[in-house]
Design an enzyme around this catalytic site. Structure first.
Site, short mmCIF file in Angstrom:
data_model
loop_
_atom_site.label_atom_id
_atom_site.label_comp_id
_atom_site.label_asym_id
_atom_site.label_seq_id
_atom_site.Cartn_x
_atom_site.Cartn_y
_atom_site.Cartn_z
N GLY A 14 2.88 1.75 30.17
CA GLY A 14 2.48 3.42 31.02
C GLY A 14 2.84 5.24 30.68
O GLY A 14 2.67 6.12 31.13
N ASN A 16 0.04 6.10 29.19
CA ASN A 16 -1.30 7.44 30.29
C ASN A 16 -0.61 7.84 31.94
O ASN A 16 -0.81 8.78 31.81
CB ASN A 16 -2.64 6.63 30.20
CG ASN A 16 -2.75 5.81 28.92
OD1 ASN A 16 -3.35 7.15 28.33
ND2 ASN A 16 -3.40 5.30 28.18
N MET A 88 -3.75 -4.79 33.16
CA MET A 88 -4.90 -5.61 32.76
C MET A 88 -5.23 -7.39 33.90
O MET A 88 -6.08 -8.18 32.82
CB MET A 88 -3.09 -6.38 31.46
CG MET A 88 -2.96 -5.91 30.60
SD MET A 88 -4.06 -4.00 29.32
CE MET A 88 -3.91 -6.14 28.66
N LYS A 89 -5.21 -6.31 34.34
CA LYS A 89 -6.24 -7.67 35.32
C LYS A 89 -7.62 -6.96 35.82
O LYS A 89 -7.59 -6.06 35.49
CB LYS A 89 -5.51 -8.22 36.44
CG LYS A 89 -3.81 -8.56 36.34
CD LYS A 89 -4.25 -10.13 36.05
CE LYS A 89 -3.17 -10.60 35.41
NZ LYS A 89 -1.19 -10.48 35.88
N ILE A 90 -8.79 -8.27 35.91
CA ILE A 90 -9.70 -8.19 36.00
C ILE A 90 -10.21 -7.60 38.01
O ILE A 90 -9.55 -8.61 38.69
CB ILE A 90 -10.82 -9.13 35.80
CG1 ILE A 90 -10.86 -8.67 34.10
CG2 ILE A 90 -12.21 -8.85 36.19
CD1 ILE A 90 -12.00 -9.85 33.33
N ASN A 105 -11.13 3.35 34.43
CA ASN A 105 -10.46 2.62 33.37
C ASN A 105 -10.51 3.11 31.87
O ASN A 105 -11.48 3.90 31.46
CB ASN A 105 -11.09 1.28 33.08
CG ASN A 105 -10.76 0.56 32.12
OD1 ASN A 105 -9.02 0.24 32.35
ND2 ASN A 105 -11.19 -0.41 31.00
N HIS A 107 -10.25 2.50 28.18
CA HIS A 107 -10.38 1.46 26.79
C HIS A 107 -10.27 1.73 25.61
O HIS A 107 -10.92 2.99 25.44
CB HIS A 107 -11.86 0.58 27.29
CG HIS A 107 -11.80 -0.24 26.38
ND1 HIS A 107 -11.47 -1.68 26.62
CD2 HIS A 107 -12.52 -1.03 25.27
CE1 HIS A 107 -11.47 -2.77 25.65
NE2 HIS A 107 -12.39 -2.08 24.72
C1 GRF Z 1 -3.84 2.02 26.52
O1 GRF Z 1 -4.06 1.11 25.62
C2 GRF Z 1 -5.34 1.27 26.71
O2 GRF Z 1 -5.76 1.78 26.45
C3 GRF Z 1 -5.17 -0.17 27.06
O3 GRF Z 1 -4.13 -0.92 27.48
C4 GRF Z 1 -2.89 -0.05 26.64
C5 GRF Z 1 -2.30 0.77 28.02
O4 GRF Z 1 -1.52 2.10 27.54
N1 GRF Z 1 -6.59 -0.91 28.58
P1 GRF Z 1 -0.44 2.03 28.47
O5 GRF Z 1 0.46 1.67 29.18
O6 GRF Z 1 -1.40 3.29 29.46
O7 GRF Z 1 0.72 2.95 27.34
#
Ligand code: GRF
Length: 187
Positions: A14, A16, A88-90, A105, A107
């Site tokens: 988390g 982000n 992490m799910k589609i 999203n 990435h």
């Molecule tokens: C990030 O690096 C993002 O690009 C990837 O998963 C990670 C998640 O990090 N998809 P966080 O949970 O926001 O710390």
């Protein structure tokens, strides 16, 4: 400025989400975070929702109708944008269509390079000179929607998976908010 309502999907740490919550406190930031959705009841990111009194929903993706349940909850909060922040799910085609609004999203690579998982390892194996992160719109193909913005850095000789992850995630925390500002700049 009338802020739009955002919903953030997470699965793990988390970082982000944390930076989005911080930036959303600024009255010039275009969105307020109204809901957090996690497919993992133990996600550390849920602590950020709790600490900031943001409603959250833990979903069980093994249940058949979980996307309908999620959509029904999202409707209650008049959400204009879904941000996948380490989710992490589609997300199914049907979900994208039924929501009918923006889904973005983040990435950890310079798309279109290194879609999917294990990006840091693949970046190193491929002897890339640069790497970084991408914020993009979500469509029905994995990590393939229109790119909103990218941030990059040069890879150093002594970089490994851990340092790449660290540097990339620092960039991500700025990139996600900047992308949201870009999206709403003219509307
Ligand atoms: C990030 O690096 C993002 O690009 C990837 O998963 C990670 C998640 O990090 N998809 P966080 O949970 O926001 O710390």
């Amino acid at each position: 400025m009338v802020k739009k309502n955002a919903c953030i999907f997470i699965s793990g740490y988390g970082s982000n989400l944390k930076s989005l919550i911080q930036n959303s406190r600024n009255h010039n930031f275009p969105v307020n975070i109204k809901l957090v959705v996690s497919d993992n009841k133990n996600a550390n990111g849920l602590l950020h929702a709790k600490k900031n009194s943001i409603p959250y929903l833990v979903i069980n993706t093994k249940k058949k109708n979980h996307e309908i349940t999620t959509l029904n909850n999202i409707k209650k909060y008049n959400i204009s944008i879904i941000c996948l922040a380490g989710y992490m799910k589609i997300i199914s085609k049907k979900f994208i269509k039924s929501f009918g609004k923006k889904i973005i999203n983040i990435h950890p690579s310079l798309l279109p390079k290194f879609k999917g998982l294990n990006t840091y390892k693949r970046v190193l194996t491929n002897n890339e000179k640069k790497t970084g992160c991408t914020v993009h719109f979500v469509n029905e193909k994995l990590d393939s929607g229109k790119i909103i913005l990218q941030k990059s850095f040069f890879i150093k000789k002594n970089d490994d998976i851990y340092t790449l992850k660290n540097k990339t995630q620092k960039l991500e925390q700025r990139a996600f908010s900047e992308a949201i500002i870009n999206i709403y700049r003219y509307n």
